[in-house]
Design a protein around this motif. Structure first.
Motif, PDB file in Angstrom:
ATOM      1  N   VAL A 121    -105.287 -30.430  27.199  1.00 16.37           N
ATOM      2  CA  VAL A 121    -105.773 -29.556  27.967  1.00 16.37           C
ATOM      3  C   VAL A 121    -107.373 -29.653  27.688  1.00 16.37           C
ATOM      4  CG1 VAL A 121    -105.767 -28.324  25.395  1.00 16.37           C
ATOM      5  CG2 VAL A 121    -106.319 -27.046  27.485  1.00 16.37           C
ATOM      6  N   ILE A 122    -108.847 -29.660  28.015  1.00 15.86           N
ATOM      7  CA  ILE A 122    -110.105 -30.697  27.477  1.00 15.86           C
ATOM      8  C   ILE A 122    -110.523 -28.776  26.903  1.00 15.86           C
ATOM      9  CG2 ILE A 122    -111.868 -31.077  28.401  1.00 15.86           C
ATOM     10  CD1 ILE A 122    -110.843 -32.469  30.556  1.00 15.86           C
ATOM     11  N   HIS A 148    -106.353 -32.513  23.785  1.00 10.53           N
ATOM     12  CA  HIS A 148    -105.377 -31.754  23.224  1.00 10.53           C
ATOM     13  C   HIS A 148    -104.364 -32.287  24.017  1.00 10.53           C
ATOM     14  CE1 HIS A 148    -106.686 -29.530  19.586  1.00 10.53           C
ATOM     15  NE2 HIS A 148    -107.230 -28.750  20.282  1.00 10.53           N
ATOM     16  N   LEU A 149    -103.105 -33.342  23.580  1.00  8.41           N
ATOM     17  CA  LEU A 149    -102.451 -33.717  24.300  1.00  8.41           C
ATOM     18  C   LEU A 149    -101.145 -33.665  23.762  1.00  8.41           C
ATOM     19  CD1 LEU A 149    -104.838 -36.412  24.377  1.00  8.41           C
ATOM     20  CD2 LEU A 149    -103.590 -36.594  27.193  1.00  8.41           C
ATOM     21  N   GLU A 180     -91.877 -27.621  19.779  1.00 10.31           N
ATOM     22  CA  GLU A 180     -93.282 -27.894  21.693  1.00 10.31           C
ATOM     23  C   GLU A 180     -93.520 -26.698  21.856  1.00 10.31           C
ATOM     24  OE1 GLU A 180     -91.064 -29.933  24.175  1.00 10.31           O
ATOM     25  OE2 GLU A 180     -90.875 -31.543  23.922  1.00 10.31           O
ATOM     26  N   VAL A 181     -93.139 -25.077  21.336  1.00  7.07           N
ATOM     27  CA  VAL A 181     -93.370 -24.305  22.528  1.00  7.07           C
ATOM     28  C   VAL A 181     -94.358 -23.749  21.758  1.00  7.07           C
ATOM     29  CG1 VAL A 181     -92.735 -22.085  22.986  1.00  7.07           C
ATOM     30  CG2 VAL A 181     -90.665 -23.428  23.981  1.00  7.07           C
ATOM     31  N   ARG A 187     -98.508 -23.027  23.281  1.00  2.00           N
ATOM     32  CA  ARG A 187     -99.093 -21.851  23.239  1.00  2.00           C
ATOM     33  C   ARG A 187    -100.595 -22.253  22.603  1.00  2.00           C
ATOM     34  NH1 ARG A 187     -95.578 -18.934  20.700  1.00  2.00           N
ATOM     35  NH2 ARG A 187     -94.193 -18.651  22.533  1.00  2.00           N
ATOM     36  N   TYR A 188    -100.587 -22.948  20.907  1.00  2.00           N
ATOM     37  CA  TYR A 188    -101.731 -23.335  21.212  1.00  2.00           C
ATOM     38  C   TYR A 188    -102.527 -24.149  21.722  1.00  2.00           C
ATOM     39  CZ  TYR A 188    -105.239 -26.275  18.150  1.00  2.00           C
ATOM     40  OH  TYR A 188    -105.987 -26.733  17.398  1.00  2.00           O
ATOM     41  N   MET A 189    -102.077 -24.982  22.421  1.00  2.00           N
ATOM     42  CA  MET A 189    -103.564 -25.984  23.482  1.00  2.00           C
ATOM     43  C   MET A 189    -103.731 -24.831  25.000  1.00  2.00           C
ATOM     44  SD  MET A 189    -101.029 -29.253  24.154  1.00  2.00           S
ATOM     45  CE  MET A 189    -101.813 -29.680  25.398  1.00  2.00           C
ATOM     46  N   ASP A 190    -102.559 -23.804  24.200  1.00  4.48           N
ATOM     47  CA  ASP A 190    -102.684 -22.542  25.659  1.00  4.48           C
ATOM     48  C   ASP A 190    -104.142 -21.270  25.296  1.00  4.48           C
ATOM     49  OD1 ASP A 190    -102.656 -22.630  28.493  1.00  4.48           O
ATOM     50  OD2 ASP A 190    -100.916 -21.487  28.231  1.00  4.48           O
ATOM     51  N   LYS A 191    -104.647 -22.017  24.528  1.00  6.14           N
ATOM     52  CA  LYS A 191    -105.456 -20.891  23.858  1.00  6.14           C
ATOM     53  C   LYS A 191    -106.803 -20.190  24.008  1.00  6.14           C
ATOM     54  CE  LYS A 191    -107.012 -22.994  19.834  1.00  6.14           C
ATOM     55  NZ  LYS A 191    -107.229 -24.519  20.396  1.00  6.14           N
TER      56      LYS A 191
END
Length: 133
Positions: A49-50, A63-64, A115-116, A120-124
């Motif tokens: 996610v950028i 974030h990768l 991982e989940v 979730r953190y990356m998708d915030k």
């Protein structure tokens, strides 16, 4: 496969050494290039996610979540990607964070325990891009 969380900030240098921060589209291309280069030596999957930097208009970081088999290949590929050579360890809560600063940016590598939760953190703020396989 093991999982590793990676955050990087990338900079570009022009012929006259002017430093610029890549835009969102250029970062997408750079993530795909990084994935392709790492894939040559290991079977990896990359989710990314950028994200826009807060209070730094027009600047981004990435974030990768990288699933990998060969840790040495991962660290070598990441350090080449930013033009760095030396990895340092820093305490980060209860874990140890590894960081590398180079000519073209910096990379922080985080251990992933859940991982989940990391997804979730990356998708915030931004939707996670489909995985690069």
């Amino acid at each position: 496969m093991k999982s590793m969380g990676v955050m990087f900030r990338k900079i570009d240098k022009s012929a006259n050494n002017r430093i610029t921060n890549p835009n969102r589209e250029l970062l997408k291309k750079q993530v795909k290039t990084l994935h392709r280069k790492l894939k040559k030596k290991d079977d990896i999957t990359t989710y990314y996610v950028i994200e826009s930097d807060t209070n730094k208009g027009g600047k981004y970081h990435t974030h990768l979540l990288i699933k990998y088999n060969n840790q040495e290949n991962l660290y070598n590929g990441l350090s080449r990607f930013i033009g760095g050579t030396t990895w340092e360890e820093k305490d980060w809560g209860l874990d140890t964070l590894k960081t590398c600063k180079g000519t073209f940016g910096e990379v922080d590598v985080h251990p992933i325990h859940d991982e989940v939760e990391f997804m979730r953190y990356m998708d915030k703020k931004e939707m996670i891009e489909k995985p690069l396989i």
